[in-house]
Scaffold this motif. Structure first.
Motif, PDB file in Angstrom:
ATOM      1  N   GLY A 199     -23.787  23.747  85.245  1.00  0.00           N
ATOM      2  CA  GLY A 199     -23.556  24.065  87.051  1.00  0.00           C
ATOM      3  C   GLY A 199     -23.683  24.760  87.472  1.00  0.00           C
ATOM      4  N   PRO A 200     -22.475  24.642  88.657  1.00  0.00           N
ATOM      5  CA  PRO A 200     -22.204  24.284  88.961  1.00  0.00           C
ATOM      6  C   PRO A 200     -22.063  22.491  89.727  1.00  0.00           C
ATOM      7  CG  PRO A 200     -22.686  25.868  91.114  1.00  0.00           C
ATOM      8  CD  PRO A 200     -23.734  26.149  89.695  1.00  0.00           C
ATOM      9  N   LEU A 201     -21.171  21.903  89.989  1.00  0.00           N
ATOM     10  CA  LEU A 201     -21.682  20.311  90.194  1.00  0.00           C
ATOM     11  C   LEU A 201     -21.148  20.183  91.434  1.00  0.00           C
ATOM     12  CD1 LEU A 201     -22.276  18.436  86.956  1.00  0.00           C
ATOM     13  CD2 LEU A 201     -24.076  19.398  88.081  1.00  0.00           C
ATOM     14  N   THR A 202     -22.153  19.616  91.619  1.00  0.00           N
ATOM     15  CA  THR A 202     -20.578  18.972  93.594  1.00  0.00           C
ATOM     16  C   THR A 202     -21.222  16.996  94.251  1.00  0.00           C
ATOM     17  OG1 THR A 202     -22.512  20.604  94.872  1.00  0.00           O
ATOM     18  CG2 THR A 202     -21.482  19.058  96.107  1.00  0.00           C
ATOM     19  N   VAL A 203     -19.765  16.762  93.944  1.00  0.00           N
ATOM     20  CA  VAL A 203     -20.027  15.030  93.832  1.00  0.00           C
ATOM     21  C   VAL A 203     -20.554  14.638  95.110  1.00  0.00           C
ATOM     22  CG1 VAL A 203     -18.076  13.133  94.116  1.00  0.00           C
ATOM     23  CG2 VAL A 203     -17.887  15.190  92.747  1.00  0.00           C
ATOM     24  N   SER A 204     -21.295  13.400  94.731  1.00  0.00           N
ATOM     25  CA  SER A 204     -22.063  13.411  96.385  1.00  0.00           C
ATOM     26  C   SER A 204     -21.451  11.564  96.707  1.00  0.00           C
ATOM     27  CB  SER A 204     -23.551  12.889  96.316  1.00  0.00           C
ATOM     28  OG  SER A 204     -24.040  12.303  95.073  1.00  0.00           O
ATOM     29  N   SER A 205     -21.057  10.894  95.161  1.00  0.00           N
ATOM     30  CA  SER A 205     -20.508   9.713  95.115  1.00  0.00           C
ATOM     31  C   SER A 205     -19.404   9.424  93.855  1.00  0.00           C
ATOM     32  CB  SER A 205     -21.762   8.843  95.465  1.00  0.00           C
ATOM     33  OG  SER A 205     -22.309   8.724  94.192  1.00  0.00           O
ATOM     34  N   ALA A 206     -18.275   8.992  94.536  1.00  0.00           N
ATOM     35  CA  ALA A 206     -17.540   8.560  92.580  1.00  0.00           C
ATOM     36  C   ALA A 206     -17.456   7.011  93.830  1.00  0.00           C
ATOM     37  CB  ALA A 206     -16.387   9.246  93.970  1.00  0.00           C
ATOM     38  N   GLY A 214     -18.546  15.947  98.332  1.00  0.00           N
ATOM     39  CA  GLY A 214     -18.879  18.149  98.321  1.00  0.00           C
ATOM     40  C   GLY A 214     -17.745  18.620  97.709  1.00  0.00           C
ATOM     41  N   VAL A 215     -16.706  17.875  96.597  1.00  0.00           N
ATOM     42  CA  VAL A 215     -16.155  18.672  96.082  1.00  0.00           C
ATOM     43  C   VAL A 215     -17.139  19.308  95.384  1.00  0.00           C
ATOM     44  CG1 VAL A 215     -14.277  19.131  93.852  1.00  0.00           C
ATOM     45  CG2 VAL A 215     -13.536  17.600  96.389  1.00  0.00           C
ATOM     46  N   GLU A 216     -17.107  20.744  94.813  1.00  0.00           N
ATOM     47  CA  GLU A 216     -17.673  21.131  94.125  1.00  0.00           C
ATOM     48  C   GLU A 216     -16.893  21.619  92.569  1.00  0.00           C
ATOM     49  OE1 GLU A 216     -20.692  24.333  95.145  1.00  0.00           O
ATOM     50  OE2 GLU A 216     -19.184  26.128  93.942  1.00  0.00           O
ATOM     51  N   PHE A 217     -17.872  21.510  91.706  1.00  0.00           N
ATOM     52  CA  PHE A 217     -16.608  22.122  89.810  1.00  0.00           C
ATOM     53  C   PHE A 217     -17.552  23.422  89.637  1.00  0.00           C
ATOM     54  CE2 PHE A 217     -16.228  16.919  90.599  1.00  0.00           C
ATOM     55  CZ  PHE A 217     -14.191  17.106  91.060  1.00  0.00           C
ATOM     56  N   VAL A 218     -16.725  23.486  88.280  1.00  0.00           N
ATOM     57  CA  VAL A 218     -16.875  24.937  88.107  1.00  0.00           C
ATOM     58  C   VAL A 218     -17.311  23.920  86.391  1.00  0.00           C
ATOM     59  CG1 VAL A 218     -16.597  27.172  86.769  1.00  0.00           C
ATOM     60  CG2 VAL A 218     -16.168  26.379  88.266  1.00  0.00           C
ATOM     61  N   LYS A 222     -18.489  19.943  80.414  1.00  0.00           N
ATOM     62  CA  LYS A 222     -16.236  19.836  80.606  1.00  0.00           C
ATOM     63  C   LYS A 222     -16.617  20.456  82.140  1.00  0.00           C
ATOM     64  CE  LYS A 222     -14.573  20.213  76.617  1.00  0.00           C
ATOM     65  NZ  LYS A 222     -13.410  21.386  75.453  1.00  0.00           N
ATOM     66  N   LEU A 223     -16.175  19.561  83.691  1.00  0.00           N
ATOM     67  CA  LEU A 223     -15.510  19.909  85.253  1.00  0.00           C
ATOM     68  C   LEU A 223     -14.244  20.174  85.011  1.00  0.00           C
ATOM     69  CD1 LEU A 223     -17.061  16.275  86.429  1.00  0.00           C
ATOM     70  CD2 LEU A 223     -18.278  18.521  86.040  1.00  0.00           C
ATOM     71  N   PHE A 224     -14.613  21.147  86.081  1.00  0.00           N
ATOM     72  CA  PHE A 224     -12.958  22.281  86.076  1.00  0.00           C
ATOM     73  C   PHE A 224     -13.229  22.597  87.879  1.00  0.00           C
ATOM     74  CE2 PHE A 224     -14.197  23.122  81.757  1.00  0.00           C
ATOM     75  CZ  PHE A 224     -12.731  23.539  80.875  1.00  0.00           C
TER      76      PHE A 224
END
Length: 181
Positions: A45-52, A34-38, A79-81
């Motif tokens: 992007g942006p990219l949203t984490v679906s699993s880690a 659910g965390v979204e990265f710039v 790069k993820l911000f």
């Protein structure tokens, strides 16, 4: 303000997972579904984490926007911000890369270069210092070698062991054997 928390490495498997170089002290808080990265470059992007998940010492991330290995390959080097309203100023012993880059590197009162990067690694972080001559020297970012970081005055103080600059610059290369003519 944006804070870099990772750099994407190579794809892992066929379902779009990627390896990441973690650049945060709190990966358990930063890399959750659910965390979204710039993303830099912005077109990725942006990219949203679906699993880690961790695979040995490597963090693997999957993103909602990435479905397969081919799409994951296009992210390599990105790069993820995270967006952060304020940085935690209570951490006296920690610095972000953007705070260190550009600081003068001094040994005593002598300027020996400028900090150009912070390389984070599992064992220890390394400061990249570029000398006035253009050489890049890696300095272990440990208290014994970097006892003072003074962001407000624009410098770091180094107490390098003998030979650190020579070994890291390649000047201490072994002498070539004398040939017989």
């Amino acid at each position: 303000m944006q804070l870099q928390v990772a750099r994407i490495g190579k794809p892992h498997g066929i379902r779009g997972e990627v390896t990441v170089q973690v650049m945060t002290d709190a990966p358990g808080d930063r890399f959750v579904p659910g965390v979204e990265f710039v993303v830099e470059p912005a077109q990725s992007g942006p990219l949203t984490v679906s699993s880690a998940r961790w695979n040995k010492d490597i963090l693997l991330l999957a993103f909602e926007e990435i479905e397969d290995r081919n799409q994951a390959e296009t992210l390599r080097g990105a790069k993820l911000f995270i967006e952060t309203a304020e940085l935690d100023e209570d951490d006296e012993d920690g610095w972000y890369e953007h705070e260190l880059v550009g600081l003068e590197a001094r040994v005593g009162s002598t300027v020996v270069g400028k900090v150009t990067a912070l390389n984070t690694a599992p064992a220890q972080d390394l400061l990249m210092v570029t000398t006035p001559g253009g050489e890049e020297i890696l300095i272990p970012f440990v208290e014994q070698i970097v006892p003072e970081v003074n962001v407000s005055d624009g410098y770091i103080l180094l107490t390098p062991p003998d030979g650190l600059f020579e070994v890291n610059s390649g000047e201490a290369a072994p002498a070539e054997p004398e040939g017989t003519d």
